[in-house]
Enzyme design. Structure first.
Site, PDB file in Angstrom:
ATOM      1  N   GLU A  83      -2.933  -2.466 -11.851  1.00  0.00           N
ATOM      2  CA  GLU A  83      -1.507  -2.789 -11.904  1.00  0.00           C
ATOM      3  C   GLU A  83      -0.741  -1.669 -12.620  1.00  0.00           C
ATOM      4  O   GLU A  83      -0.919  -1.469 -13.828  1.00  0.00           O
ATOM      5  CB  GLU A  83      -1.306  -4.135 -12.633  1.00  0.00           C
ATOM      6  CG  GLU A  83       0.139  -4.543 -12.838  1.00  0.00           C
ATOM      7  CD  GLU A  83       0.965  -4.515 -11.549  1.00  0.00           C
ATOM      8  OE1 GLU A  83       0.678  -5.305 -10.636  1.00  0.00           O
ATOM      9  OE2 GLU A  83       1.878  -3.674 -11.441  1.00  0.00           O
ATOM     10  N   ASP A 110      -1.726   3.834  -9.269  1.00  0.00           N
ATOM     11  CA  ASP A 110      -1.801   3.459  -7.854  1.00  0.00           C
ATOM     12  C   ASP A 110      -3.246   3.116  -7.449  1.00  0.00           C
ATOM     13  O   ASP A 110      -4.161   3.931  -7.648  1.00  0.00           O
ATOM     14  CB  ASP A 110      -1.277   4.665  -7.056  1.00  0.00           C
ATOM     15  CG  ASP A 110      -1.382   4.493  -5.566  1.00  0.00           C
ATOM     16  OD1 ASP A 110      -1.685   3.384  -5.094  1.00  0.00           O
ATOM     17  OD2 ASP A 110      -1.147   5.496  -4.867  1.00  0.00           O
ATOM     18  N   ASP A 132       4.041  -6.094  -2.792  1.00  0.00           N
ATOM     19  CA  ASP A 132       5.478  -5.840  -2.621  1.00  0.00           C
ATOM     20  C   ASP A 132       5.784  -5.887  -1.123  1.00  0.00           C
ATOM     21  O   ASP A 132       5.150  -5.185  -0.332  1.00  0.00           O
ATOM     22  CB  ASP A 132       5.843  -4.472  -3.200  1.00  0.00           C
ATOM     23  CG  ASP A 132       5.774  -4.472  -4.722  1.00  0.00           C
ATOM     24  OD1 ASP A 132       5.940  -5.559  -5.322  1.00  0.00           O
ATOM     25  OD2 ASP A 132       5.539  -3.405  -5.315  1.00  0.00           O
ATOM     26  N   ASP A 168       4.090 -14.349   1.540  1.00  0.00           N
ATOM     27  CA  ASP A 168       5.060 -15.325   2.040  1.00  0.00           C
ATOM     28  C   ASP A 168       6.030 -14.651   3.014  1.00  0.00           C
ATOM     29  O   ASP A 168       7.026 -15.246   3.389  1.00  0.00           O
ATOM     30  CB  ASP A 168       5.861 -15.897   0.863  1.00  0.00           C
ATOM     31  CG  ASP A 168       6.556 -14.805   0.080  1.00  0.00           C
ATOM     32  OD1 ASP A 168       5.908 -13.781  -0.230  1.00  0.00           O
ATOM     33  OD2 ASP A 168       7.757 -14.936  -0.200  1.00  0.00           O
ATOM     34  N   TYR A 208       4.367 -14.937  -8.097  1.00  0.00           N
ATOM     35  CA  TYR A 208       5.162 -14.642  -6.898  1.00  0.00           C
ATOM     36  C   TYR A 208       5.077 -15.758  -5.884  1.00  0.00           C
ATOM     37  O   TYR A 208       6.041 -16.037  -5.187  1.00  0.00           O
ATOM     38  CB  TYR A 208       4.752 -13.286  -6.294  1.00  0.00           C
ATOM     39  CG  TYR A 208       5.521 -12.195  -6.959  1.00  0.00           C
ATOM     40  CD1 TYR A 208       5.115 -11.691  -8.193  1.00  0.00           C
ATOM     41  CD2 TYR A 208       6.705 -11.707  -6.415  1.00  0.00           C
ATOM     42  CE1 TYR A 208       5.843 -10.728  -8.850  1.00  0.00           C
ATOM     43  CE2 TYR A 208       7.445 -10.741  -7.063  1.00  0.00           C
ATOM     44  CZ  TYR A 208       7.011 -10.250  -8.271  1.00  0.00           C
ATOM     45  OH  TYR A 208       7.749  -9.302  -8.928  1.00  0.00           O
ATOM     46  N   GLU A 209       3.927 -16.397  -5.822  1.00  0.00           N
ATOM     47  CA  GLU A 209       3.823 -17.520  -4.897  1.00  0.00           C
ATOM     48  C   GLU A 209       4.752 -18.648  -5.343  1.00  0.00           C
ATOM     49  O   GLU A 209       5.447 -19.257  -4.518  1.00  0.00           O
ATOM     50  CB  GLU A 209       2.397 -18.043  -4.821  1.00  0.00           C
ATOM     51  CG  GLU A 209       2.328 -19.254  -3.914  1.00  0.00           C
ATOM     52  CD  GLU A 209       0.919 -19.636  -3.568  1.00  0.00           C
ATOM     53  OE1 GLU A 209       0.409 -19.124  -2.566  1.00  0.00           O
ATOM     54  OE2 GLU A 209       0.333 -20.447  -4.294  1.00  0.00           O
TER      55      GLU A 209
HETATM   56  C1  LIG Z   1       5.162  -8.756  -5.716  1.00  0.00           C
HETATM   57  S1  LIG Z   1       4.136  -8.319  -7.045  1.00  0.00           S
HETATM   58  C2  LIG Z   1       2.851  -9.545  -7.006  1.00  0.00           C
HETATM   59  C3  LIG Z   1       2.120  -9.689  -8.297  1.00  0.00           C
HETATM   60  C4  LIG Z   1       0.977 -10.721  -8.307  1.00  0.00           C
HETATM   61  N1  LIG Z   1      -0.079 -10.343  -7.393  1.00  0.00           N
HETATM   62  C5  LIG Z   1       1.487 -12.109  -8.005  1.00  0.00           C
HETATM   63  O1  LIG Z   1       1.165 -12.628  -6.909  1.00  0.00           O
HETATM   64  O2  LIG Z   1       2.193 -12.682  -8.867  1.00  0.00           O
HETATM   65  C6  LIG Z   1       3.307  -6.910  -6.433  1.00  0.00           C
HETATM   66  C7  LIG Z   1       2.616  -6.094  -7.515  1.00  0.00           C
HETATM   67  O3  LIG Z   1       1.915  -5.011  -6.911  1.00  0.00           O
HETATM   68  C8  LIG Z   1       2.022  -3.883  -7.767  1.00  0.00           C
HETATM   69  N2  LIG Z   1       1.801  -2.669  -6.940  1.00  0.00           N
HETATM   70  C9  LIG Z   1       2.676  -2.107  -6.087  1.00  0.00           C
HETATM   71  N3  LIG Z   1       2.168  -0.995  -5.545  1.00  0.00           N
HETATM   72  C10 LIG Z   1       0.920  -0.848  -6.071  1.00  0.00           C
HETATM   73  C11 LIG Z   1      -0.108   0.120  -5.916  1.00  0.00           C
HETATM   74  N4  LIG Z   1       0.059   1.170  -5.131  1.00  0.00           N
HETATM   75  N5  LIG Z   1      -1.258  -0.032  -6.614  1.00  0.00           N
HETATM   76  C12 LIG Z   1      -1.420  -1.110  -7.429  1.00  0.00           C
HETATM   77  N6  LIG Z   1      -0.475  -2.063  -7.622  1.00  0.00           N
HETATM   78  C13 LIG Z   1       0.668  -1.936  -6.951  1.00  0.00           C
HETATM   79  C14 LIG Z   1       3.428  -3.992  -8.347  1.00  0.00           C
HETATM   80  O4  LIG Z   1       3.559  -3.286  -9.576  1.00  0.00           O
HETATM   81  C15 LIG Z   1       3.582  -5.492  -8.513  1.00  0.00           C
HETATM   82  O5  LIG Z   1       3.220  -5.937  -9.815  1.00  0.00           O
END
Ligand SMILES: C[S@@+](CC[C@H](N)C(=O)[O-])C[C@H]1O[C@@H](n2cnc3c(N)ncnc32)[C@H](O)[C@@H]1O
Length: 228
Positions: A83, A110, A132, A168, A208-209
Site C-alpha cells: 500500500e 507500487d 482504484d 463495485d 471501500y465496499e
Molecule cells: C479504492 S482503495 C481500496 C482500499 C482497500 N482495498 C479497501 O477495499 O478498502 C485502492 C487502494 O489501492 C492503492 N493502490 C493504488 N495503486 C496501487 C499500486 N500501484 N500498488 C499498490 N497499491 C495501489 C491505493 O493507494 C488505495 O489505497
C-alpha cells in the site's frame, strides 16, 4: 516509483501512535527490493514462530483491515501487504503492533515493482480488493488490472494459485473478466450464475465496499485459478 501508482501518497497528519508504529515497527516489516529476492519467501518471515505453509499478497490494502483480519485467522500463512498511501500503511502497522502479528511483511510502493521482484510461482493467492476504479474511459489505462499485470500475476502464482478480485464498478468488473480470461492462463471458478455476487468464505467487508453499498452499488467478487 514504477508506473502503476496514480493515487495520493499522504492525506491528513498521522496520529501519534501511528507515527510511532511507522518509526519503530515499519522498518522491521518493510520489504527492501534493493536486496536480492530470496529463493523462498520463508526467509522474509523469520520473526514468525512457524514456517509459513504458503504466501499471500494483498495489493492496495487501504487501512489494512482485511489483511490484518486474514493474517490473524491464518498464522500458518505468510502475508505480504502492499500500500503506497502512507496513512493506510500507518494504520496497518499500528494494527499489526496491537495484534502482535508476526506473519505480515509490508511494501509501501507500487505493487508492480514488488511483483517483478518476487520469484516465479511464489504465491498461493493474490487479493486485489476494490482497486482504484478510474471510471472515466480516458483513465482506464491507469487501472491496476491490465495485460502486463495479469501476466505478472500468472508468473508469481503457483499452479492452482488464486487471483481474487472485488469491485463495485461495473465497467471495471467486465474489464477484469476480459483481461484475465484473455490471458489464457486462468480459469474463472464460478459454479453458479450468481456466484460473482457472493463474497468468498472469511470475507470481511472492506472500507471501500461499505462505502459502495451505502451509495447503492453492487459488489462483484471473482476468483480466478491459475491453470497448471
Ligand atoms: C479504492 S482503495 C481500496 C482500499 C482497500 N482495498 C479497501 O477495499 O478498502 C485502492 C487502494 O489501492 C492503492 N493502490 C493504488 N495503486 C496501487 C499500486 N500501484 N500498488 C499498490 N497499491 C495501489 C491505493 O493507494 C488505495 O489505497
Amino acid at each position: 516509483m514504477a508506473g502503476n501508482f496514480f493515487g495520493r501518497r499522504k492525506a491528513k497528519p498521522l496520529k501519534g501512535s501511528q507515527e510511532e508504529a511507522l518509526r519503530t515497527l515499519y522498518p522491521e516489516l518493510k520489504i527492501d527490493l534493493a536486496a536480492p529476492c530470496p529463493e523462498s519467501l520463508e526467509t522474509l518471515f523469520s520473526r514468525h514462530d512457524r514456517k509459513p505453509e504458503a504466501f499471500v499478497l494483498e495489493i492496495g490494502f487501504g487501512g489494512g483491515e482485511h489483511l490484518v483480519h486474514r493474517a490473524s485467522l491464518h498464522p500458518e500463512l505468510g502475508f505480504v501487504g502492499c500500500e503506497p498511501f502512507v496513512n493506510g500503511m500507518a494504520k496497518a502497522v499500528s494494527a499489526i503492533a496491537e495484534g502482535k502479528l508476526t506473519n505480515i511483511r509490508l511494501f509501501g510502493e507500487d505493487a508492480t515493482a514488488l511483483l517483478d521482484w518476487l520469484p516465479d510461482a511464489a504465491l498461493s493467492r493474490i487479493d486485489l480488493l476494490y482497486p482504484d476504479p478510474w471510471p472515466k474511459k480516458r483513465h482506464w489505462k491507469r487501472r491496476f488490472v491490465n495485460a502486463g499485470n495479469v501476466k505478472r500475476f500468472h508468473r508469481v502464482l503457483r499452479p492452482g494459485g488464486e487471483f481474487r478480485f472485488a469491485s463495485d464498478i461495473e465497467s471495471y468488473v467486465n474489464w477484469t473478466l476480459r483481461h484475465v480470461l484473455d490471458h489464457g492462463g486462468f480459469e474463472w471458478t464460478a459454479l453458479h450464475p450468481d456466484d460473482w455476487h457472493q463474497p468468498w468464505d472469511e470475507w470481511i467487508s472492506t472500507r471501500y465496499e461499505q462505502k459502495a453499498v451505502r451509495e447503492g452499488r453492487t459488489p462483484a467478487y471473482f476468483i480466478f485459478r491459475r491453470k497448471a
